[in-house]
Design a protein around this motif. Structure first.
Motif, PDB file in Angstrom:
ATOM      1  N   LYS A  33       0.831  -1.205   0.000  1.00  0.00           N
ATOM      2  CA  LYS A  33       0.000   0.000   0.000  1.00  0.00           C
ATOM      3  C   LYS A  33       0.866   1.256   0.000  1.00  0.00           C
ATOM      4  O   LYS A  33       0.543   2.234  -0.664  1.00  0.00           O
ATOM      5  CB  LYS A  33      -0.935   0.012   1.207  1.00  0.00           C
TER       6      LYS A  33
ATOM      7  N   VAL B 159       2.114   1.839  -3.528  1.00  0.00           N
ATOM      8  CA  VAL B 159       1.046   2.406  -4.359  1.00  0.00           C
ATOM      9  C   VAL B 159       0.828   3.863  -3.985  1.00  0.00           C
ATOM     10  O   VAL B 159       0.746   4.744  -4.852  1.00  0.00           O
ATOM     11  CB  VAL B 159      -0.256   1.584  -4.207  1.00  0.00           C
TER      12      VAL B 159
ATOM     13  N   PHE C 132       1.517   6.881  -6.604  1.00  0.00           N
ATOM     14  CA  PHE C 132       0.397   7.713  -7.049  1.00  0.00           C
ATOM     15  C   PHE C 132       0.584   9.154  -6.596  1.00  0.00           C
ATOM     16  O   PHE C 132       0.306  10.085  -7.357  1.00  0.00           O
ATOM     17  CB  PHE C 132      -0.937   7.160  -6.543  1.00  0.00           C
TER      18      PHE C 132
ATOM     19  N   THR D 143      -3.118  11.706 -13.776  1.00  0.00           N
ATOM     20  CA  THR D 143      -3.931  11.117 -12.708  1.00  0.00           C
ATOM     21  C   THR D 143      -5.389  11.516 -12.844  1.00  0.00           C
ATOM     22  O   THR D 143      -6.274  10.712 -12.547  1.00  0.00           O
ATOM     23  CB  THR D 143      -3.388  11.483 -11.314  1.00  0.00           C
TER      24      THR D 143
ATOM     25  N   TRP E 283      -6.741   9.232 -15.469  1.00  0.00           N
ATOM     26  CA  TRP E 283      -6.867   7.886 -14.923  1.00  0.00           C
ATOM     27  C   TRP E 283      -8.069   7.792 -13.986  1.00  0.00           C
ATOM     28  O   TRP E 283      -8.830   6.830 -14.045  1.00  0.00           O
ATOM     29  CB  TRP E 283      -5.584   7.487 -14.182  1.00  0.00           C
ATOM     30  N   ASN E 284      -8.248   8.796 -13.138  1.00  0.00           N
ATOM     31  CA  ASN E 284      -9.383   8.809 -12.216  1.00  0.00           C
ATOM     32  C   ASN E 284     -10.704   8.773 -12.968  1.00  0.00           C
ATOM     33  O   ASN E 284     -11.644   8.087 -12.554  1.00  0.00           O
ATOM     34  CB  ASN E 284      -9.343  10.046 -11.311  1.00  0.00           C
TER      35      ASN E 284
ATOM     36  N   HIS F  64     -11.031   5.221 -14.652  1.00  0.00           N
ATOM     37  CA  HIS F  64     -11.051   4.081 -13.728  1.00  0.00           C
ATOM     38  C   HIS F  64     -11.701   4.478 -12.403  1.00  0.00           C
ATOM     39  O   HIS F  64     -11.006   4.589 -11.380  1.00  0.00           O
ATOM     40  CB  HIS F  64      -9.629   3.574 -13.483  1.00  0.00           C
TER      41      HIS F  64
ATOM     42  N   GLU G 247     -13.469   2.851 -10.286  1.00  0.00           N
ATOM     43  CA  GLU G 247     -13.281   1.868  -9.214  1.00  0.00           C
ATOM     44  C   GLU G 247     -11.868   1.975  -8.646  1.00  0.00           C
ATOM     45  O   GLU G 247     -11.658   1.863  -7.443  1.00  0.00           O
ATOM     46  CB  GLU G 247     -13.536   0.431  -9.706  1.00  0.00           C
ATOM     47  N   GLY G 248     -10.908   2.187  -9.537  1.00  0.00           N
ATOM     48  CA  GLY G 248      -9.523   2.375  -9.097  1.00  0.00           C
ATOM     49  C   GLY G 248      -9.366   3.645  -8.285  1.00  0.00           C
ATOM     50  O   GLY G 248      -8.638   3.672  -7.296  1.00  0.00           O
ATOM     51  N   LYS G 249     -10.064   4.686  -8.698  1.00  0.00           N
ATOM     52  CA  LYS G 249     -10.029   5.951  -7.957  1.00  0.00           C
ATOM     53  C   LYS G 249     -10.563   5.745  -6.545  1.00  0.00           C
ATOM     54  O   LYS G 249      -9.978   6.235  -5.578  1.00  0.00           O
ATOM     55  CB  LYS G 249     -10.856   7.008  -8.678  1.00  0.00           C
TER      56      LYS G 249
ATOM     57  N   GLU H 142     -10.619   2.941  -4.817  1.00  0.00           N
ATOM     58  CA  GLU H 142      -9.650   2.140  -4.062  1.00  0.00           C
ATOM     59  C   GLU H 142      -8.453   2.987  -3.654  1.00  0.00           C
ATOM     60  O   GLU H 142      -7.947   2.871  -2.537  1.00  0.00           O
ATOM     61  CB  GLU H 142      -9.202   0.931  -4.882  1.00  0.00           C
ATOM     62  N   MET H 143      -7.998   3.852  -4.557  1.00  0.00           N
ATOM     63  CA  MET H 143      -6.866   4.730  -4.236  1.00  0.00           C
ATOM     64  C   MET H 143      -7.241   5.644  -3.073  1.00  0.00           C
ATOM     65  O   MET H 143      -6.447   5.836  -2.151  1.00  0.00           O
ATOM     66  CB  MET H 143      -6.473   5.555  -5.466  1.00  0.00           C
TER      67      MET H 143
END
Length: 85
Positions: free
Chosen positions: A31, A34, A38, A49, A52-53, A56, A58-60, A62-63
């Protein structure tokens, strides 16, 4: 990569995890990697970024969860730290 370098770098990441969160578990070390990556990309290439946000969500999410977890652990560590004054 050079194995000695990998070991030295992993030691650096583990120490960073310890200083920031107080947790050196393999999961927390990942973590921190990551989080650090990031965080750096966000500062150096904010448009990337942002893209990307948007691409994605779902990734955003999680981040954001990872950032909030690290922040909460750091704040708890700071409260628990004895006064140095």
């Amino acid at each position: 990569m050079n194995t000695d370098f990998e070991n030295d770098f992993n030691t650096l990441v583990a120490k960073t995890a310890e200083l920031i969160t107080g947790d050196t578990s393999p999961e927390m070390i990942e973590k921190i990697k990551v989080w650090a990556f990031f965080n750096h990309v966000h500062k150096a290439l904010p448009a990337l970024t942002s893209h990307w946000n948007q691409s994605h969500p779902e990734g955003k999410a999680e981040m954001r969860r990872i950032f909030e977890e690290i922040r909460a652990l750091n704040q708890a560590k700071q409260v628990a730290k004895p006064d140095s004054e």
